[in-house]
Design a protein around this motif. Structure first.
Motif, PDB file in Angstrom:
ATOM      1  N   SER A   8      78.909  63.031   6.745  1.00  0.00           N
ATOM      2  CA  SER A   8      80.345  62.817   6.551  1.00  0.00           C
ATOM      3  C   SER A   8      80.620  62.833   5.052  1.00  0.00           C
ATOM      4  CB  SER A   8      80.804  61.504   7.176  1.00  0.00           C
ATOM      5  OG  SER A   8      80.201  60.411   6.543  1.00  0.00           O
ATOM      6  N   ALA A   9      81.761  63.359   4.688  1.00  0.00           N
ATOM      7  CA  ALA A   9      82.132  63.422   3.275  1.00  0.00           C
ATOM      8  C   ALA A   9      82.229  62.030   2.673  1.00  0.00           C
ATOM      9  CB  ALA A   9      83.444  64.177   3.105  1.00  0.00           C
ATOM     10  N   SER A  10      82.662  61.075   3.463  1.00  0.00           N
ATOM     11  CA  SER A  10      82.843  59.714   2.944  1.00  0.00           C
ATOM     12  C   SER A  10      81.519  59.031   2.602  1.00  0.00           C
ATOM     13  CB  SER A  10      83.644  58.869   3.933  1.00  0.00           C
ATOM     14  OG  SER A  10      82.986  58.802   5.176  1.00  0.00           O
ATOM     15  N   GLU A  11      80.413  59.497   3.152  1.00  0.00           N
ATOM     16  CA  GLU A  11      79.125  58.879   2.818  1.00  0.00           C
ATOM     17  C   GLU A  11      78.501  59.471   1.555  1.00  0.00           C
ATOM     18  OE1 GLU A  11      75.475  59.983   5.341  1.00  0.00           O
ATOM     19  OE2 GLU A  11      77.137  60.751   6.548  1.00  0.00           O
ATOM     20  N   LEU A  12      79.102  60.525   1.007  1.00  0.00           N
ATOM     21  CA  LEU A  12      78.572  61.137  -0.214  1.00  0.00           C
ATOM     22  C   LEU A  12      79.059  60.380  -1.436  1.00  0.00           C
ATOM     23  CD1 LEU A  12      79.099  64.911   0.624  1.00  0.00           C
ATOM     24  CD2 LEU A  12      76.926  63.669   0.558  1.00  0.00           C
ATOM     25  N   GLU A  13      78.126  59.815  -2.168  1.00  0.00           N
ATOM     26  CA  GLU A  13      78.465  59.140  -3.418  1.00  0.00           C
ATOM     27  C   GLU A  13      78.516  60.178  -4.528  1.00  0.00           C
ATOM     28  OE1 GLU A  13      76.136  55.672  -4.328  1.00  0.00           O
ATOM     29  OE2 GLU A  13      75.750  55.336  -2.203  1.00  0.00           O
ATOM     30  N   MET A  14      79.457  60.025  -5.433  1.00  0.00           N
ATOM     31  CA  MET A  14      79.597  60.961  -6.531  1.00  0.00           C
ATOM     32  C   MET A  14      78.311  61.020  -7.353  1.00  0.00           C
ATOM     33  SD  MET A  14      82.838  61.399  -9.036  1.00  0.00           S
ATOM     34  CE  MET A  14      83.811  61.575  -7.553  1.00  0.00           C
ATOM     35  N   ASP A  15      77.874  62.244  -7.652  1.00  0.00           N
ATOM     36  CA  ASP A  15      76.702  62.515  -8.487  1.00  0.00           C
ATOM     37  C   ASP A  15      75.402  61.948  -7.922  1.00  0.00           C
ATOM     38  OD1 ASP A  15      78.343  63.883 -10.259  1.00  0.00           O
ATOM     39  OD2 ASP A  15      78.619  62.155 -11.570  1.00  0.00           O
ATOM     40  N   THR A  16      75.352  61.762  -6.597  1.00  0.00           N
ATOM     41  CA  THR A  16      74.138  61.264  -5.941  1.00  0.00           C
ATOM     42  C   THR A  16      73.766  62.220  -4.813  1.00  0.00           C
ATOM     43  OG1 THR A  16      74.770  58.985  -6.438  1.00  0.00           O
ATOM     44  CG2 THR A  16      73.094  59.304  -4.750  1.00  0.00           C
ATOM     45  N   PRO A  17      72.688  62.994  -4.970  1.00  0.00           N
ATOM     46  CA  PRO A  17      72.312  63.959  -3.937  1.00  0.00           C
ATOM     47  C   PRO A  17      71.918  63.271  -2.631  1.00  0.00           C
ATOM     48  CG  PRO A  17      71.121  64.371  -5.987  1.00  0.00           C
ATOM     49  CD  PRO A  17      71.796  63.045  -6.126  1.00  0.00           C
ATOM     50  N   LEU A  18      72.204  63.951  -1.537  1.00  0.00           N
ATOM     51  CA  LEU A  18      71.816  63.492  -0.204  1.00  0.00           C
ATOM     52  C   LEU A  18      70.994  64.595   0.441  1.00  0.00           C
ATOM     53  CD1 LEU A  18      72.133  61.480   2.223  1.00  0.00           C
ATOM     54  CD2 LEU A  18      74.089  62.897   2.904  1.00  0.00           C
ATOM     55  N   ARG A  19      69.815  64.252   0.919  1.00  0.00           N
ATOM     56  CA  ARG A  19      68.951  65.234   1.591  1.00  0.00           C
ATOM     57  C   ARG A  19      69.258  65.231   3.079  1.00  0.00           C
ATOM     58  NH1 ARG A  19      64.403  66.075   4.545  1.00  0.00           N
ATOM     59  NH2 ARG A  19      62.991  67.716   3.830  1.00  0.00           N
ATOM     60  N   VAL A  20      69.450  66.432   3.632  1.00  0.00           N
ATOM     61  CA  VAL A  20      69.595  66.593   5.073  1.00  0.00           C
ATOM     62  C   VAL A  20      68.669  67.726   5.496  1.00  0.00           C
ATOM     63  CG1 VAL A  20      71.990  65.784   5.111  1.00  0.00           C
ATOM     64  CG2 VAL A  20      71.525  68.228   4.950  1.00  0.00           C
ATOM     65  N   GLU A  21      68.362  67.754   6.774  1.00  0.00           N
ATOM     66  CA  GLU A  21      67.574  68.851   7.310  1.00  0.00           C
ATOM     67  C   GLU A  21      68.322  69.414   8.507  1.00  0.00           C
ATOM     68  OE1 GLU A  21      63.149  69.559   9.058  1.00  0.00           O
ATOM     69  OE2 GLU A  21      63.350  68.284   7.284  1.00  0.00           O
ATOM     70  N   LEU A  22      68.597  70.706   8.456  1.00  0.00           N
ATOM     71  CA  LEU A  22      69.302  71.401   9.531  1.00  0.00           C
ATOM     72  C   LEU A  22      68.427  72.543  10.016  1.00  0.00           C
ATOM     73  CD1 LEU A  22      72.860  71.610   7.920  1.00  0.00           C
ATOM     74  CD2 LEU A  22      72.056  69.950   9.609  1.00  0.00           C
ATOM     75  N   ASP A  23      68.033  72.503  11.267  1.00  0.00           N
ATOM     76  CA  ASP A  23      67.170  73.543  11.852  1.00  0.00           C
ATOM     77  C   ASP A  23      65.931  73.797  11.003  1.00  0.00           C
ATOM     78  OD1 ASP A  23      68.915  73.824  14.004  1.00  0.00           O
ATOM     79  OD2 ASP A  23      70.054  75.397  13.011  1.00  0.00           O
ATOM     80  N   GLY A  24      65.331  72.725  10.491  1.00  0.00           N
ATOM     81  CA  GLY A  24      64.115  72.841   9.706  1.00  0.00           C
ATOM     82  C   GLY A  24      64.315  73.247   8.263  1.00  0.00           C
ATOM     83  N   VAL A  25      65.578  73.372   7.820  1.00  0.00           N
ATOM     84  CA  VAL A  25      65.887  73.760   6.439  1.00  0.00           C
ATOM     85  C   VAL A  25      66.330  72.514   5.670  1.00  0.00           C
ATOM     86  CG1 VAL A  25      67.353  75.180   4.955  1.00  0.00           C
ATOM     87  CG2 VAL A  25      66.585  76.069   7.172  1.00  0.00           C
ATOM     88  N   ALA A  26      65.587  72.173   4.611  1.00  0.00           N
ATOM     89  CA  ALA A  26      65.940  71.025   3.774  1.00  0.00           C
ATOM     90  C   ALA A  26      67.033  71.432   2.793  1.00  0.00           C
ATOM     91  CB  ALA A  26      64.719  70.520   3.019  1.00  0.00           C
ATOM     92  N   ILE A  27      68.120  70.651   2.769  1.00  0.00           N
ATOM     93  CA  ILE A  27      69.285  70.962   1.948  1.00  0.00           C
ATOM     94  C   ILE A  27      69.687  69.716   1.166  1.00  0.00           C
ATOM     95  CG2 ILE A  27      71.729  71.647   2.011  1.00  0.00           C
ATOM     96  CD1 ILE A  27      71.068  73.161   4.623  1.00  0.00           C
ATOM     97  N   ALA A  28      70.017  69.896  -0.106  1.00  0.00           N
ATOM     98  CA  ALA A  28      70.556  68.815  -0.937  1.00  0.00           C
ATOM     99  C   ALA A  28      72.072  68.992  -0.999  1.00  0.00           C
ATOM    100  CB  ALA A  28      69.962  68.861  -2.340  1.00  0.00           C
ATOM    101  N   ILE A  29      72.789  67.956  -0.588  1.00  0.00           N
ATOM    102  CA  ILE A  29      74.250  67.981  -0.628  1.00  0.00           C
ATOM    103  C   ILE A  29      74.699  67.074  -1.760  1.00  0.00           C
ATOM    104  CG2 ILE A  29      76.381  67.561   0.650  1.00  0.00           C
ATOM    105  CD1 ILE A  29      74.765  67.931   3.215  1.00  0.00           C
ATOM    106  N   VAL A  30      75.628  67.572  -2.576  1.00  0.00           N
ATOM    107  CA  VAL A  30      76.072  66.837  -3.757  1.00  0.00           C
ATOM    108  C   VAL A  30      77.594  66.852  -3.850  1.00  0.00           C
ATOM    109  CG1 VAL A  30      76.031  66.763  -6.285  1.00  0.00           C
ATOM    110  CG2 VAL A  30      73.972  67.423  -5.036  1.00  0.00           C
ATOM    111  N   ARG A  31      78.171  65.679  -4.085  1.00  0.00           N
ATOM    112  CA  ARG A  31      79.579  65.588  -4.478  1.00  0.00           C
ATOM    113  C   ARG A  31      79.554  65.420  -6.001  1.00  0.00           C
ATOM    114  NH1 ARG A  31      84.454  63.780  -2.059  1.00  0.00           N
ATOM    115  NH2 ARG A  31      83.316  63.035  -0.232  1.00  0.00           N
TER     116      ARG A  31
END
Length: 108
Positions: A8-31
């Motif tokens: 969720s967008a609301s769980e993204l802290e500014m300038d703090t990367p969040l790691r997720v894995e989608l279908d075995g692909v590791a992705i860093a999401i950053v606001r």
């Protein structure tokens, strides 16, 4: 394949990367500090280190281990020792959901 909920967008802290894995692909999401949400491959191309453990500054994400910085917009490394880019994914926002298709790369 189609875009799927990464977080969720609301769980993204500014300038703090969040790691997720989608279908075995590791992705860093950053606001970033401009309130833009980016999604890039989570592995540094220099040392196979998780970028989501790194540091965000402006529109860059720095690998904590060796200091390579990657553009959140293009995935290009901005300094050595990394010289290969990381993938950048298309981000869609639906309400509070951040949607990413791990098979669709952003055209830069």
């Amino acid at each position: 394949m189609s875009a799927q909920r990464a977080c969720s967008a609301s769980e993204l802290e500014m300038d703090t990367p969040l790691r997720v894995e989608l279908d075995g692909v590791a992705i860093a999401i950053v606001r970033d500090s401009n309130d833009e949400i980016h999604a890039i491959g989570d592995r540094c191309t220099h040392g196979d280190i998780s970028l989501s453990e790194g540091f965000v500054e402006g529109e860059t994400l720095e690998c904590w281990a060796h200091g390579s910085r990657f553009s959140l917009i293009t995935g290009q490394p901005l300094n050595l020792p990394a010289y290969e880019p990381v993938p950048v994914y298309v981000v869609q926002i639906d309400g509070d959901d951040v949607l990413i298709d791990p098979t669709v790369l952003k055209e830069v």
